[in-house]
Each structure stands twice: as C-alpha cells, then as structure tokens.
Design a protein around this motif. Structure first.
Motif, PDB file in Angstrom:
ATOM      1  N   ASP A 168      42.083  50.508  15.506  1.00  0.00           N
ATOM      2  CA  ASP A 168      43.695  50.562  14.642  1.00  0.00           C
ATOM      3  C   ASP A 168      44.547  49.999  15.771  1.00  0.00           C
ATOM      4  O   ASP A 168      45.637  49.402  15.388  1.00  0.00           O
ATOM      5  CB  ASP A 168      43.936  52.074  14.550  1.00  0.00           C
ATOM      6  CG  ASP A 168      42.909  52.690  13.414  1.00  0.00           C
ATOM      7  OD1 ASP A 168      42.781  51.845  12.628  1.00  0.00           O
ATOM      8  OD2 ASP A 168      43.021  53.808  13.327  1.00  0.00           O
ATOM      9  N   ALA A 169      44.600  50.039  17.039  1.00  0.00           N
ATOM     10  CA  ALA A 169      45.461  49.648  18.077  1.00  0.00           C
ATOM     11  C   ALA A 169      45.149  47.969  18.004  1.00  0.00           C
ATOM     12  O   ALA A 169      46.179  47.395  17.863  1.00  0.00           O
ATOM     13  CB  ALA A 169      45.073  50.155  19.335  1.00  0.00           C
ATOM     14  N   TYR A 170      44.092  47.509  17.978  1.00  0.00           N
ATOM     15  CA  TYR A 170      43.980  46.208  17.911  1.00  0.00           C
ATOM     16  C   TYR A 170      44.542  45.465  16.649  1.00  0.00           C
ATOM     17  O   TYR A 170      45.400  44.531  16.732  1.00  0.00           O
ATOM     18  CB  TYR A 170      42.633  45.750  17.974  1.00  0.00           C
ATOM     19  CG  TYR A 170      41.978  45.516  19.540  1.00  0.00           C
ATOM     20  CD1 TYR A 170      42.396  44.621  20.234  1.00  0.00           C
ATOM     21  CD2 TYR A 170      40.906  46.367  19.807  1.00  0.00           C
ATOM     22  CE1 TYR A 170      41.729  44.796  21.713  1.00  0.00           C
ATOM     23  CE2 TYR A 170      40.374  46.209  21.068  1.00  0.00           C
ATOM     24  CZ  TYR A 170      41.038  45.513  22.039  1.00  0.00           C
ATOM     25  OH  TYR A 170      40.457  45.125  23.375  1.00  0.00           O
ATOM     26  N   ARG A 171      44.172  46.459  15.732  1.00  0.00           N
ATOM     27  CA  ARG A 171      44.890  45.897  14.265  1.00  0.00           C
ATOM     28  C   ARG A 171      46.419  45.620  14.454  1.00  0.00           C
ATOM     29  O   ARG A 171      46.942  44.765  13.915  1.00  0.00           O
ATOM     30  CB  ARG A 171      44.412  46.689  13.164  1.00  0.00           C
ATOM     31  CG  ARG A 171      44.925  46.150  11.761  1.00  0.00           C
ATOM     32  CD  ARG A 171      44.390  47.211  10.687  1.00  0.00           C
ATOM     33  NE  ARG A 171      44.815  46.570   9.336  1.00  0.00           N
ATOM     34  CZ  ARG A 171      44.766  47.250   8.258  1.00  0.00           C
ATOM     35  NH1 ARG A 171      44.254  48.181   8.364  1.00  0.00           N
ATOM     36  NH2 ARG A 171      45.487  46.742   7.271  1.00  0.00           N
ATOM     37  N   LYS A 172      46.823  46.809  15.226  1.00  0.00           N
ATOM     38  CA  LYS A 172      48.298  46.793  14.996  1.00  0.00           C
ATOM     39  C   LYS A 172      48.913  45.679  15.937  1.00  0.00           C
ATOM     40  O   LYS A 172      50.166  45.085  15.511  1.00  0.00           O
ATOM     41  CB  LYS A 172      48.626  47.973  15.680  1.00  0.00           C
ATOM     42  CG  LYS A 172      50.245  48.397  15.946  1.00  0.00           C
ATOM     43  CD  LYS A 172      50.884  49.648  16.386  1.00  0.00           C
ATOM     44  CE  LYS A 172      52.102  49.864  16.080  1.00  0.00           C
ATOM     45  NZ  LYS A 172      52.638  51.225  16.694  1.00  0.00           N
ATOM     46  N   LEU A 173      47.927  45.178  16.891  1.00  0.00           N
ATOM     47  CA  LEU A 173      48.655  43.906  17.525  1.00  0.00           C
ATOM     48  C   LEU A 173      48.322  42.725  16.989  1.00  0.00           C
ATOM     49  O   LEU A 173      48.643  41.510  17.540  1.00  0.00           O
ATOM     50  CB  LEU A 173      47.684  43.993  18.927  1.00  0.00           C
ATOM     51  CG  LEU A 173      48.190  45.320  20.109  1.00  0.00           C
ATOM     52  CD1 LEU A 173      47.132  45.008  21.301  1.00  0.00           C
ATOM     53  CD2 LEU A 173      49.704  44.777  20.354  1.00  0.00           C
ATOM     54  N   GLY A 174      47.572  42.807  15.743  1.00  0.00           N
ATOM     55  CA  GLY A 174      47.514  41.546  14.862  1.00  0.00           C
ATOM     56  C   GLY A 174      45.939  40.865  15.565  1.00  0.00           C
ATOM     57  O   GLY A 174      45.851  39.726  15.134  1.00  0.00           O
ATOM     58  N   ASP A 175      45.116  41.664  16.418  1.00  0.00           N
ATOM     59  CA  ASP A 175      43.917  41.018  16.662  1.00  0.00           C
ATOM     60  C   ASP A 175      42.718  41.650  15.688  1.00  0.00           C
ATOM     61  O   ASP A 175      42.150  42.429  16.171  1.00  0.00           O
ATOM     62  CB  ASP A 175      43.606  41.469  18.353  1.00  0.00           C
ATOM     63  CG  ASP A 175      42.420  40.764  18.758  1.00  0.00           C
ATOM     64  OD1 ASP A 175      41.696  40.193  17.957  1.00  0.00           O
ATOM     65  OD2 ASP A 175      42.352  40.916  19.897  1.00  0.00           O
ATOM     66  N   GLY A 176      42.755  40.873  14.652  1.00  0.00           N
ATOM     67  CA  GLY A 176      41.870  41.462  13.698  1.00  0.00           C
ATOM     68  C   GLY A 176      40.185  41.491  13.885  1.00  0.00           C
ATOM     69  O   GLY A 176      39.534  42.064  13.848  1.00  0.00           O
ATOM     70  N   GLY A 177      40.107  40.560  14.777  1.00  0.00           N
ATOM     71  CA  GLY A 177      38.633  40.391  15.199  1.00  0.00           C
ATOM     72  C   GLY A 177      38.114  41.456  16.214  1.00  0.00           C
ATOM     73  O   GLY A 177      37.018  41.866  16.013  1.00  0.00           O
ATOM     74  N   SER A 178      38.921  41.457  17.248  1.00  0.00           N
ATOM     75  CA  SER A 178      38.828  42.893  17.974  1.00  0.00           C
ATOM     76  C   SER A 178      38.747  44.098  17.311  1.00  0.00           C
ATOM     77  O   SER A 178      38.048  45.119  17.627  1.00  0.00           O
ATOM     78  CB  SER A 178      39.897  42.735  19.262  1.00  0.00           C
ATOM     79  OG  SER A 178      39.377  41.632  20.131  1.00  0.00           O
ATOM     80  N   ALA A 179      39.656  44.109  16.290  1.00  0.00           N
ATOM     81  CA  ALA A 179      39.588  45.576  15.552  1.00  0.00           C
ATOM     82  C   ALA A 179      38.410  45.718  14.549  1.00  0.00           C
ATOM     83  O   ALA A 179      37.817  46.790  14.873  1.00  0.00           O
ATOM     84  CB  ALA A 179      40.736  45.600  14.487  1.00  0.00           C
ATOM     85  N   VAL A 180      37.643  44.629  14.018  1.00  0.00           N
ATOM     86  CA  VAL A 180      36.453  44.698  13.345  1.00  0.00           C
ATOM     87  C   VAL A 180      35.467  44.883  14.267  1.00  0.00           C
ATOM     88  O   VAL A 180      34.515  45.870  14.027  1.00  0.00           O
ATOM     89  CB  VAL A 180      36.388  43.498  12.825  1.00  0.00           C
ATOM     90  CG1 VAL A 180      34.842  43.338  12.143  1.00  0.00           C
ATOM     91  CG2 VAL A 180      37.427  43.244  11.432  1.00  0.00           C
ATOM     92  N   GLN A 181      35.306  44.469  15.695  1.00  0.00           N
ATOM     93  CA  GLN A 181      34.303  44.650  16.346  1.00  0.00           C
ATOM     94  C   GLN A 181      34.240  46.191  16.927  1.00  0.00           C
ATOM     95  O   GLN A 181      33.367  46.889  17.202  1.00  0.00           O
ATOM     96  CB  GLN A 181      34.537  43.971  17.685  1.00  0.00           C
ATOM     97  CG  GLN A 181      34.160  42.565  17.517  1.00  0.00           C
ATOM     98  CD  GLN A 181      34.674  41.618  18.783  1.00  0.00           C
ATOM     99  OE1 GLN A 181      34.773  42.119  19.828  1.00  0.00           O
ATOM    100  NE2 GLN A 181      34.476  40.335  18.634  1.00  0.00           N
TER     101      GLN A 181
END
Length: 563
Positions: A168-181
């Motif tokens: 969720d934190a990665y997604r908030k930062l706009g880093d969708g790839g890391s969020a999915v990982q």
C-alpha cells in the motif's frame, strides 16, 4: 473441596478469556471482510466483558473510523491512553487521529514511542502504524517502507498483513511494480490471503487493465468466498455491461455482507439497469417518501438517469438538481459532473455551466483512464456546441495525458485550433507535428494554411516555406493522390512569386509544375502565356507646347525627354 472449587473457577476464567479472544478475532475477521457493523458488535462485546482490553479498543476505534465516526474513535483512544497507561496500540490509534487532523509531528512522536516501547519487534504494532500512515493523506509512505521492510527479513516472519501494508505504501508513492511485488510476497506467505489479490486487482483497475484486474477479482473470491469487497467490485464492473452477471455478483455480495441501507439503493439500481425505468422511478420515489430527509441522495440521481433514459430531460434535470442540492460534496463522483454536463447541454444558455461541470469531473477523478474518458466527452460536447477552442483545449489535455497518444491525436488538436481561428496555436501545434513526423504532409499543409490565415495579403510570405515543403513531401509520398492539394499549393506559391516578389520566372515555374501534374489544366496554361508575354511599353505622352520664354522641356510618362 477447595481445590476442586479453585479448579472450576480457573476453568471458568479461562473459558471467559477464551470467549473474549474469540470475539476480538471474529471482530478482526469481520473488519477484514469490511463488515464493519458486525465487527463493531464483536469488539463491543469483548469490551463489555473486559473494558481494559487494549486490542479490542484499538480495533473498535479502527472500525469507528471506517464507519465515519471519527469523534467516537478519538474519544475511545483518548480514554484508552489514560486507562492503559499509554499502551503502544493506543499510541498508534491516537497518532492516526492526529495524523488525519494534520498534526504530523504529534503523530510521528506517538508512532516512534510505540516503536520504542516494543523495541521495533511487534509486527502487529508496526503493521498498525503502517496502515495509519498509508491511510492518511498526510502520511509519509517512505517512512512505512523504511520501518517495515527490515522486519520482513526475520527468520520467523509470517505476516501477510505487513507485506500488504508495504505494498500500500509503494502504491501511494506511485510505484505500482513494487506494490504488486509486495502483494505477491503476502500471497507467498498465505496463498488464501484474498486482501492482497484484491489490492492487485484494484491497482490494475486504476490503469483500466481488465485483462488483469478481472481475473484477480475472480481469483480473490475463489481464495476466500467470504471476501465481500471483491464481489462488490465485480458487481460494479458488470453493472453497465451485463446486468445479469452484475445481479449474480450482487446477490453473492449480499450473502456475505452486513445489512445496509445502501443495499436498497443497489437493488433499485439493478431495476434501472435492467431497463425497467418506470419501476426504478417509482421504487426510488417510494424510498424518498418513506425515509424523508434520511433518504440516500443517490435516489434522486437514479431517478434523473431513468428520466434521461426515457428522453425526459426536464424531469431528469429537476431530479439531478435536487441530487446536487442534497448530496455532500465529498460524496460526489466524477460521473455525477459528467452527467450534469450532458444534461445542461440540452438546455440552450447553459453551455458554459456544462463545460464547467466537466472541469469539476476531471478535477475530482484520480484514475487516468477515467480522466481520459471524461476529457474525450468534454471535447465531444465542446465540438457539438460549436466551441472549437474549448474542444482544442481538451484535445490538448488528452494528447499530453495519454501515453498512447498518436499523430492523429496531435493532428486533431491542431486542427481544432485552426477551426477555432486561433491560428497562433495551430501554427505551434503543427510545428510540433512537423518536428515529430517530418515525412508526413499534414504538419506542413496545416502550418502553411495557418500562416496563410495570419498573413492574408501574403506580404510577409509566412506560409511560403511550408507550402514549398508540403509540395516536396507530397510529391514523394503520392503525387497522384495528393494532386489537388499540391496544385492548390503551387497556385499559392505562383501568386506570391508574381504579386509580391515580382518574380515572373518563379511564378511560371510553379505553374509549369501544375501543368506537369495536370496537362488539362487550361487555367495554368493561360496564365503562363500571359506571364511570358513581354510587358507593354507605356505610350509616350503628347508634347506640350512651350509657353512664354521659360525654356523648360517636359518628359513623357515613360521618362524619356521630349525633343
């Protein structure tokens, strides 16, 4: 005898304690399923038996926040801080309240204290802090990643919740790839953790990638048939595509969710989507009558949609106006403004307000896909209203927003400005077209026409270089297909050469190119013949008799001295 009595008492206490724990765990499960009323009941049951249960207090506060009872959650955490002597869970809860209030420094201090008290080893506290930060607009997502990621390296680490919060934190930062990982790592720990799969689906929903988000939603309910949020998203997706599928998913959602006044609204929406507009109108009006001021404002919107489907714009606008008067500002969705814009456009004199409604819709939307759809609708409405400059503005936003923009999009953007007679802008846009697509004719052609519209007398020759380049590129591209456009351009260049530059030879050269392309073009042939004829010498003016003894002589108009 005393020993037996004591054993019974201990057993009774242990049984009650076990029941308390079951209530808390059941409440957490309901919370996970977003069954917040059921969760609230379980946590209150636990606290009724043990008012000092810190974990039950924390989760009840979280549930109250989800139920929009911020004041109740704040009061609960304030009391919990006092009765628990600043237990870490209460510090996190109160820090979350303060973060939402914009008190970032106070919140940070509470989070750091909670971490220190637990020596950065309590996974549940760390996940709670991560959730609080990610869930708040003012939260520092990078802090979450930095604090929680090291915890995942421990040998005995088995928390899918922590990886989910990191995602969720990665997604908030706009880093969708890391969020999915991160979500995938949560699933590696618990393959049935539907919350992580659901988040993967939601992430791809923002990108409009149905090839990924639809299977992910379906996978999440296969992992856990009790996961209500995924059923609702499936219902919502199919609502405007296949009402029978939507109805099926909504029934499954109802089976695993709490009773809610929203359910009546959704049922009425299904009636509308089934095409039974009169029934939808009467059903919605019935709820408005029976519930009065407590009726969901969306009933007014639903009735407006039904009347619009019945081609009754007057009643549709009346009910939509009531919806906008009754709905809270934070509950509007982008399509509300889009619908308002389309309705207003049907009433002459409301054009400006209609376009402003699209501005509001786009400003309120966070999905790039939705934004692009709304921009296209706004551009289409502008064109229908004859406001080509407004259309061009929207087409420009589309071009620069959509990573898949094409040369056609750029052409339409520039052409709308040309049609709006905003020639400086069309020159600039077709200038970009020439730069990006130097082998294409359209940048040169419409840049030339834009310059010609600016330089109407040809005095400055602004359009000449582009017309020359257009002729060159068009001949290479397809001189037969482009023949009429090439000939028009050659005539322009011939006129400029003869009329402005006084260069007959250049003019004849351009006209000869016309004849080469079209030997039957008699106009060009006749003009060439006229231009080739030598200029007539002006006749000498008759001499004037000298008068008196002035002794002066006159000159002819041709400049020769009369003898």
């Amino acid at each position: 005898m005393k020993k037996i009595t004591l054993s019974i008492a201990v057993a009774a206490v242990m049984s009650v304690t076990s029941l308390f724990a079951q209530s808390v765990e059941q409440g957490k499960k309901f919370y996970y399923y977003e069954r917040f009323n059921s969760a609230k009941a379980e946590f209150e049951k636990a606290l009724a038996s043990n008012p000092n249960d810190v974990i039950a207090t924390y989760w009840l506060g979280q549930t109250l926040l989800e139920l929009k009872d911020t004041a109740g959650a704040k009061a609960l955490y304030q009391k919990g801080l006092t009765t628990s002597n600043n237990a870490p869970a209460m510090l996190v809860g109160m820090g979350q309240i303060e973060l939402n209030e914009g008190k970032k420094d106070d919140a940070r201090q509470r989070f750091e204290t909670a971490l220190n008290l637990t020596k950065n080893k309590d996974v549940n506290i760390m996940a709670a802090i991560g959730h609080a930060i990610v869930d708040s607009k003012a939260g520092d997502a990078q802090f979450v990643i930095e604090k929680l990621t090291p915890v995942t390296q421990a040998k005995d680490f088995k928390s899918p919740e922590v990886w989910t919060v990191i995602g969720d934190a990665y997604r908030k930062l706009g880093d969708g790839g890391s969020a999915v990982q991160s979500y995938q790592k949560a699933l590696n720990i618990d393959p049935k953790y539907a919350g992580a799969e659901y988040r993967i689906a939601k992430l791809y929903m923002t990108q409009g990638n149905k090839d990924i988000f639809l299977p992910a939603l379906e996978q999440s309910v296969q992992m856990d048939p009790g996961f209500a949020p995924a059923y609702y998203e499936l219902y919502y997706y199919w609502f405007n595509r296949d009402i029978n599928k939507a109805k099926d998913f909504y029934e499954k959602f109802m089976a695993v969710s709490d009773p809610n006044p929203n359910n009546d609204y959704e049922k009425t929406s299904i009636i509308f989507a089934s095409g039974n507009y009169d029934n939808a109108i009467s059903t919605a009006q019935g709820y408005i009558t029976s519930q009065g001021d407590k009726a969901d404002p969306r009933y007014y919107k639903l009735i407006a949609y039904a009347y619009d489907a019945k081609k009754d714009s007057v009643n549709a606008k009346s009910y939509l106006d009531q919806y906008f008067a009754k709905q809270k500002a934070e509950n509007f969705v982008p399509k509300d403004y889009a619908f308002k814009a389309e309705l207003l456009s049907k009433f002459p004199g409301n054009e400006t307000q209609a376009l402003q409604a699209y501005e509001q819709a786009i400003a309120a939307d966070t999905s790039k896909t939705e934004k692009l759809e709304l921009m296209n609708s706004a551009a289409g409405l502008s064109k229908r209203l004859g406001n080509r400059a407004e259309e061009a503005k929207w087409l420009g936003q589309i071009y620069y927003t959509d990573p898949k923009s094409t040369k056609t999009d750029l052409y339409n953007y520039g052409y709308a400005y040309y049609q709006a007679k905003v020639y400086d802008s069309s020159v600039a846009i077709f200038g970009k077209y020439k730069e990006l697509y130097p082998e294409e004719i359209y940048g040169y052609l419409w840049s030339a026409r834009s310059y010609a519209a600016i330089d109407t007398t040809m005095a400055n020759g602004l359009a000449v270089p582009d017309y020359q380049k257009f002729v060159e590129v068009a001949k290479k591209t397809d001189s037969v297909k482009m023949k009429s456009l090439i000939i028009q351009s050659l005539y322009y260049l011939a006129s400029y050469s003869n009329d402005i530059k006084k260069d007959k030879d250049a003019a004849i050269g351009y006209l000869q190119q016309v004849v080469a392309l079209d030997p039957t073009n008699t106009d060009a042939t006749q003009i060439i013949e006229k231009l080739k004829k030598p200029a007539k010498q002006p006749a000498a003016a008759p001499q004037k008799k000298a008068t008196g003894n002035s002794g002066t002589s006159t000159k002819s108009s041709g400049g020769h001295t009369a003898k």
